[in-house]
Scaffold this motif. Sequence first.
Motif, PDB file in Angstrom:
ATOM      1  N   GLU A   5       0.815  -1.215   0.000  1.00  7.79           N
ATOM      2  CA  GLU A   5       0.000   0.000   0.000  1.00  7.79           C
ATOM      3  C   GLU A   5       0.853   1.271   0.000  1.00  7.79           C
ATOM      4  N   ARG A   6       2.056   1.185   0.583  1.00  6.36           N
ATOM      5  CA  ARG A   6       2.916   2.373   0.667  1.00  6.36           C
ATOM      6  C   ARG A   6       4.368   2.004   0.374  1.00  6.36           C
ATOM      7  N   HIS A  26       1.554   6.518  -1.488  1.00  7.71           N
ATOM      8  CA  HIS A  26       0.552   5.480  -1.245  1.00  7.71           C
ATOM      9  C   HIS A  26      -0.069   5.050  -2.568  1.00  7.71           C
ATOM     10  N   ARG A  27      -0.556   3.834  -2.586  1.00  4.59           N
ATOM     11  CA  ARG A  27      -1.146   3.252  -3.784  1.00  4.59           C
ATOM     12  C   ARG A  27      -2.416   4.008  -4.166  1.00  4.59           C
ATOM     13  N   TYR A  39       1.564   5.161  -7.572  1.00  5.55           N
ATOM     14  CA  TYR A  39       1.629   5.622  -6.189  1.00  5.55           C
ATOM     15  C   TYR A  39       1.811   7.134  -6.202  1.00  5.55           C
ATOM     16  N   ASP A  41       2.212  10.860  -3.501  1.00  6.21           N
ATOM     17  CA  ASP A  41       2.319  11.421  -2.150  1.00  6.21           C
ATOM     18  C   ASP A  41       0.998  12.118  -1.822  1.00  6.21           C
ATOM     19  N   ASP A  42       0.887  12.633  -0.609  1.00  3.75           N
ATOM     20  CA  ASP A  42      -0.365  13.260  -0.163  1.00  3.75           C
ATOM     21  C   ASP A  42      -0.753  14.485  -0.986  1.00  3.75           C
TER      22      ASP A  42
END
Length: 77
Positions: A5-6, A26-27, A39, A41-42
């Motif tokens: 997931e990450r 994150h995926r 993936y 980043d935020d």
Amino acid sequence: MRSPERYELIFADAAVPGAEDVVVVHRTDSSGPGGHPVYADDTGIVRAEISDRAEVRMIASGGQQVYAAAVSARPVA
């Protein structure tokens, strides 16, 4: 087997031996050009397709992005 997931993306700085920047991604629900999960980043600015062998292909999220040549990934537990 489902991909992690990450990941941590590690950007090496060739000009400074041993220097690196780390970004956690994150995926997402997207797949990249190679068919592997994307993936991000935020912020959504750092995006990468990561294969099941942790091979990284950076995906530009803007017209002027240029990524370092040396990028590696390690799963985050």
